[in-house]
Motif scaffolding. Structure first.
Motif, PDB file in Angstrom:
ATOM      1  N   ALA A 177       0.853  -1.059  -0.075  1.00 36.77           N
ATOM      2  CA  ALA A 177      -0.069  -0.139   0.127  1.00 36.77           C
ATOM      3  C   ALA A 177       1.011   1.121   0.149  1.00 36.77           C
ATOM      4  CB  ALA A 177      -1.003  -0.005   1.332  1.00 36.77           C
ATOM      5  N   ASP A 178       0.757   2.061  -0.871  1.00 41.11           N
ATOM      6  CA  ASP A 178       1.323   3.174  -1.092  1.00 41.11           C
ATOM      7  C   ASP A 178       1.477   4.294  -0.053  1.00 41.11           C
ATOM      8  OD1 ASP A 178       3.526   4.691  -2.465  1.00 41.11           O
ATOM      9  OD2 ASP A 178       2.218   5.656  -3.853  1.00 41.11           O
ATOM     10  N   GLU A 179       2.522   5.152   0.265  1.00 42.55           N
ATOM     11  CA  GLU A 179       2.936   6.108   1.144  1.00 42.55           C
ATOM     12  C   GLU A 179       2.385   5.694   2.533  1.00 42.55           C
ATOM     13  OE1 GLU A 179      -0.140   9.230   0.043  1.00 42.55           O
ATOM     14  OE2 GLU A 179       1.354   9.694  -1.594  1.00 42.55           O
ATOM     15  N   GLN A 180       3.035   4.471   2.870  1.00 43.23           N
ATOM     16  CA  GLN A 180       3.220   3.952   4.163  1.00 43.23           C
ATOM     17  C   GLN A 180       4.426   4.615   4.999  1.00 43.23           C
ATOM     18  OE1 GLN A 180       1.929  -0.362   4.707  1.00 43.23           O
ATOM     19  NE2 GLN A 180       3.218  -0.502   2.990  1.00 43.23           N
ATOM     20  N   PHE A 181       4.424   4.427   6.330  1.00 42.56           N
ATOM     21  CA  PHE A 181       5.730   4.850   7.035  1.00 42.56           C
ATOM     22  C   PHE A 181       6.636   4.203   6.476  1.00 42.56           C
ATOM     23  CE2 PHE A 181       8.236   5.313  10.595  1.00 42.56           C
ATOM     24  CZ  PHE A 181       8.070   6.775  11.057  1.00 42.56           C
ATOM     25  N   TYR A 215       3.770  -0.555  -5.899  1.00 46.53           N
ATOM     26  CA  TYR A 215       3.234   0.492  -4.988  1.00 46.53           C
ATOM     27  C   TYR A 215       1.650   0.829  -5.443  1.00 46.53           C
ATOM     28  CZ  TYR A 215       8.113   1.556  -3.736  1.00 46.53           C
ATOM     29  OH  TYR A 215       9.443   1.506  -3.376  1.00 46.53           O
ATOM     30  N   ILE A 216       0.710   0.510  -4.554  1.00 47.75           N
ATOM     31  CA  ILE A 216      -0.564   0.555  -5.142  1.00 47.75           C
ATOM     32  C   ILE A 216      -1.130   2.026  -4.223  1.00 47.75           C
ATOM     33  CG2 ILE A 216      -2.796  -0.453  -4.974  1.00 47.75           C
ATOM     34  CD1 ILE A 216      -0.392  -2.087  -6.142  1.00 47.75           C
ATOM     35  N   THR A 217      -1.525   2.994  -5.245  1.00 50.40           N
ATOM     36  CA  THR A 217      -1.530   4.309  -4.826  1.00 50.40           C
ATOM     37  C   THR A 217      -3.268   4.469  -4.214  1.00 50.40           C
ATOM     38  OG1 THR A 217      -1.921   5.071  -7.119  1.00 50.40           O
ATOM     39  CG2 THR A 217       0.266   5.300  -6.062  1.00 50.40           C
ATOM     40  N   VAL A 242       2.562  -9.482   0.759  1.00 55.03           N
ATOM     41  CA  VAL A 242       1.959  -8.059   0.830  1.00 55.03           C
ATOM     42  C   VAL A 242       2.444  -7.399   2.213  1.00 55.03           C
ATOM     43  CG1 VAL A 242      -0.539  -7.083   0.568  1.00 55.03           C
ATOM     44  CG2 VAL A 242       0.035  -9.202  -0.550  1.00 55.03           C
ATOM     45  N   ALA A 243       2.503  -6.220   2.104  1.00 50.70           N
ATOM     46  CA  ALA A 243       2.754  -5.402   3.534  1.00 50.70           C
ATOM     47  C   ALA A 243       2.001  -4.273   3.367  1.00 50.70           C
ATOM     48  CB  ALA A 243       4.242  -4.874   3.347  1.00 50.70           C
ATOM     49  N   CYS A 244       1.190  -4.038   4.749  1.00 45.71           N
ATOM     50  CA  CYS A 244       0.373  -2.833   4.610  1.00 45.71           C
ATOM     51  C   CYS A 244       0.246  -2.992   6.023  1.00 45.71           C
ATOM     52  CB  CYS A 244      -0.902  -2.930   4.149  1.00 45.71           C
ATOM     53  SG  CYS A 244      -1.921  -4.553   4.371  1.00 45.71           S
ATOM     54  N   GLY A 245      -0.449  -1.836   6.543  1.00 54.55           N
ATOM     55  CA  GLY A 245      -1.013  -1.670   7.900  1.00 54.55           C
ATOM     56  C   GLY A 245      -2.590  -2.184   8.139  1.00 54.55           C
ATOM     57  N   HIS A 246      -2.879  -2.380   9.155  1.00 52.46           N
ATOM     58  CA  HIS A 246      -4.315  -2.513   9.231  1.00 52.46           C
ATOM     59  C   HIS A 246      -5.215  -1.367   8.907  1.00 52.46           C
ATOM     60  CE1 HIS A 246      -7.651  -4.326  12.057  1.00 52.46           C
ATOM     61  NE2 HIS A 246      -8.137  -4.124  10.833  1.00 52.46           N
ATOM     62  N   VAL A 247      -4.661  -0.295   9.450  1.00 53.06           N
ATOM     63  CA  VAL A 247      -4.998   1.288   8.998  1.00 53.06           C
ATOM     64  C   VAL A 247      -3.847   1.971   8.452  1.00 53.06           C
ATOM     65  CG1 VAL A 247      -6.997   1.289  10.469  1.00 53.06           C
ATOM     66  CG2 VAL A 247      -4.955   2.201  11.230  1.00 53.06           C
ATOM     67  N   HIS A 248      -4.132   2.964   7.640  1.00 49.92           N
ATOM     68  CA  HIS A 248      -2.949   3.574   7.005  1.00 49.92           C
ATOM     69  C   HIS A 248      -2.564   4.714   7.897  1.00 49.92           C
ATOM     70  CE1 HIS A 248      -0.997   6.082   4.192  1.00 49.92           C
ATOM     71  NE2 HIS A 248      -0.469   4.997   3.481  1.00 49.92           N
ATOM     72  N   TRP A 249      -1.396   4.877   8.115  1.00 51.75           N
ATOM     73  CA  TRP A 249      -0.730   5.533   9.144  1.00 51.75           C
ATOM     74  C   TRP A 249      -0.935   7.102   8.824  1.00 51.75           C
ATOM     75  CZ3 TRP A 249       3.512   9.185   9.258  1.00 51.75           C
ATOM     76  CH2 TRP A 249       3.990   9.750   8.003  1.00 51.75           C
ATOM     77  N   ALA A 250      -1.293   7.581   7.799  1.00 50.97           N
ATOM     78  CA  ALA A 250      -1.637   9.130   7.523  1.00 50.97           C
ATOM     79  C   ALA A 250      -2.935   9.402   7.729  1.00 50.97           C
ATOM     80  CB  ALA A 250      -0.855   9.268   6.217  1.00 50.97           C
ATOM     81  N   ASP A 251      -3.934   8.484   7.137  1.00 51.00           N
ATOM     82  CA  ASP A 251      -5.237   8.812   7.369  1.00 51.00           C
ATOM     83  C   ASP A 251      -6.135   7.950   7.785  1.00 51.00           C
ATOM     84  OD1 ASP A 251      -5.583   6.941   5.461  1.00 51.00           O
ATOM     85  OD2 ASP A 251      -5.753   8.597   3.702  1.00 51.00           O
ATOM     86  N   GLY A 252      -5.797   6.842   8.403  1.00 50.93           N
ATOM     87  CA  GLY A 252      -6.854   5.920   8.963  1.00 50.93           C
ATOM     88  C   GLY A 252      -7.431   4.767   8.107  1.00 50.93           C
ATOM     89  N   THR A 253      -7.049   4.935   6.673  1.00 53.49           N
ATOM     90  CA  THR A 253      -7.833   4.029   5.806  1.00 53.49           C
ATOM     91  C   THR A 253      -7.895   2.733   6.330  1.00 53.49           C
ATOM     92  OG1 THR A 253      -7.606   5.711   3.957  1.00 53.49           O
ATOM     93  CG2 THR A 253      -8.141   3.484   3.379  1.00 53.49           C
ATOM     94  N   VAL A 293       2.223  -9.191   5.670  1.00 57.12           N
ATOM     95  CA  VAL A 293       2.961  -8.587   6.588  1.00 57.12           C
ATOM     96  C   VAL A 293       2.454  -7.315   7.142  1.00 57.12           C
ATOM     97  CG1 VAL A 293       5.210  -7.774   7.514  1.00 57.12           C
ATOM     98  CG2 VAL A 293       5.327  -9.814   5.992  1.00 57.12           C
ATOM     99  N   ILE A 294       2.003  -7.285   8.449  1.00 59.05           N
ATOM    100  CA  ILE A 294       1.352  -5.955   8.869  1.00 59.05           C
ATOM    101  C   ILE A 294       2.169  -5.254   9.755  1.00 59.05           C
ATOM    102  CG2 ILE A 294      -0.900  -5.365  10.087  1.00 59.05           C
ATOM    103  CD1 ILE A 294      -1.340  -6.923   7.659  1.00 59.05           C
ATOM    104  N   ASP A 295       2.214  -3.732   9.722  1.00 58.94           N
ATOM    105  CA  ASP A 295       2.576  -2.905  10.536  1.00 58.94           C
ATOM    106  C   ASP A 295       1.263  -2.414  11.222  1.00 58.94           C
ATOM    107  OD1 ASP A 295       3.673  -0.820  11.870  1.00 58.94           O
ATOM    108  OD2 ASP A 295       4.471   0.304  10.250  1.00 58.94           O
ATOM    109  N   GLY A 296       1.285  -3.084  12.672  1.00 57.55           N
ATOM    110  CA  GLY A 296       0.210  -2.589  13.271  1.00 57.55           C
ATOM    111  C   GLY A 296       0.385  -1.713  14.260  1.00 57.55           C
TER     112      GLY A 296
END
Length: 386
Positions: A103-107, A127-129, A156-167, A186-189
């Motif tokens: 997921a793009d624009e991650q931390f 990168y999936i924008t 696949v690497a992403c957060g549960h919610v996006h760090w910048a806007d909570g998506t 792989v999840i950045d939680g």
């Protein structure tokens, strides 16, 4: 239902702190543990060999309870997100011609580890924008991410919610698609675990990591991770004495061991028994387990819902409820509002939020009240902003 918990913190009364995603305020109980622990070294004889392992076990146990891991041995104490993800990178079974979906624009910590693999092994990063939509943005972003996963995808690497806007990302759907192509998840939680329910039995991630100083309400400099079966026989980035089997027996430490501690403990950082930070984070997560992340979500929803409607009526874009967290959400301004002017007004009013890209990140917690959200909304209504 939880009530306001501000009395458990030492937040100044003259600020409006809606910024837990930046750094949580300190719980008084956690500070007390830290002070006691700081003075614990005054008498080194009070620290017994078993304390090294009781300390770490207690922290792993609380985290395992929080994420519903079957055993505390599946968890590992780490100093940072980047440390845990370096262990993932070292053990990822992928090479030239394979790809990683992000997921793009991650931390940055959840990007740089994979960029190194791109250079070292010839792995492609996809990168999936986020789509530039005013409605349905979160749903469309999830759909684009799923579509990007193909037979060459190894992670696949992403957060549960996006760090910048909570998506919010649909981890069950991503897990299902990853399984179809043999990829790991792989999840950045860091921006969710502790405030948003996270169940490893439900999402079945291969690795999860969370920094301790945000929603886990702990000190800076310590985090904790979970590693699944994929990593059971992996090689850690660091070889320290505590992650080897039988290290509890101090008398025989010179009898060097090839075998690691069971489960994920092999991935723990050296000096993980940190007699100040580890007890502090343990106490913090224990408090979260007492509150319950589902209850934290419910509380945040109750104090924000009426004011989010007001913000939308002002033309501010907020993600659909189904695709964002209640504890963290982004505000995107309409054209007639100026971001810098808004920032200045926040500063004057002593309202603390974060500006990340084109999003104003708002992240309430149990120490906030409806009055805090009302103050936030009123700041957007000032006529000079039009």
């Amino acid at each position: 239902m939880l009530t306001n918990q501000k009395e458990l913190f030492s937040l100044p009364d003259d600020i409006t702190y809606l910024n837990c995603s930046y750094m949580s305020p300190q719980l008084k109980a956690v500070a007390e543990v830290g002070v006691r622990s700081l003075y614990g070294k005054d008498d080194p004889t009070s620290v017994k060999p078993e304390d090294f392992f009781n300390n770490t076990r207690a922290l792993r146990t609380e985290f395992a309870k929080l994420i519903n891991a079957r055993s505390e041995q599946q968890c590992a104490i780490v100093p940072s997100v980047s440390y845990a993800l370096a262990n993932v990178a070292k053990n990822l079974k992928a090479g030239n011609g394979d790809n990683i979906v992000l997921a793009d624009e991650q931390f940055p910590s959840n990007v740089y580890a994979w960029k190194a693999l791109e250079k070292e092994r010839g792995i492609t990063i996809k990168y999936i924008t986020a789509p530039q939509l005013k409605t349905g943005r979160g749903q469309s972003w999830n759909e684009k991410l799923l579509e990007a996963i193909d037979t060459n995808t190894k992670m696949v690497a992403c957060g549960h919610v996006h760090w910048a806007d909570g998506t919010k990302f649909d981890l069950k759907a991503i897990r299902k698609r990853a399984d179809e192509v043999g990829a790991i998840l792989v999840i950045d939680g860091t921006q969710s675990i502790g405030a948003l329910p996270f169940n490893v039995q439900e999402f079945k991630p291969d690795a999860v990591v969370a920094a301790g100083y945000k929603w886990l309400m702990g000190p800076y400099g310590l985090g904790i991770a979970y590693f699944g079966e994929y990593f059971n026989e992996g090689s850690p980035i660091e070889n320290n004495w505590m992650n080897r089997i039988h290290s509890e027996d101090f008398r025989n430490l010179i009898n060097y061991q090839n075998e690691y501690q069971p489960g994920s403990i092999r991935y723990e950082v050296g000096e993980s028994a940190n007699f100040i930070l580890t007890p502090m984070l343990t106490r913090a997560i224990r408090q979260i387990n007492e509150w319950g992340p589902a209850n934290i979500q419910a509380y945040c929803k109750n104090i924000t819902a009426p004011y989010l409607k007001e913000l939308k009526d002002l033309g501010i874009q907020i993600e659909d409820e189904a695709f964002r967290g209640e504890h963290l959400f982004g505000l995107r301004l309409p054209e007639h509002m100026n971001m810098e002017e808004v920032r200045q007004r926040f500063e004057i009013q002593r309202i603390y939020v974060s500006i990340r890209g084109n999003s104003i990140r708002v992240s309430p917690h149990l120490y906030n009240s409806e009055a805090d959200l009302e103050k936030l909304v009123e700041t957007f209504k000032v006529k000079t902003m039009v």
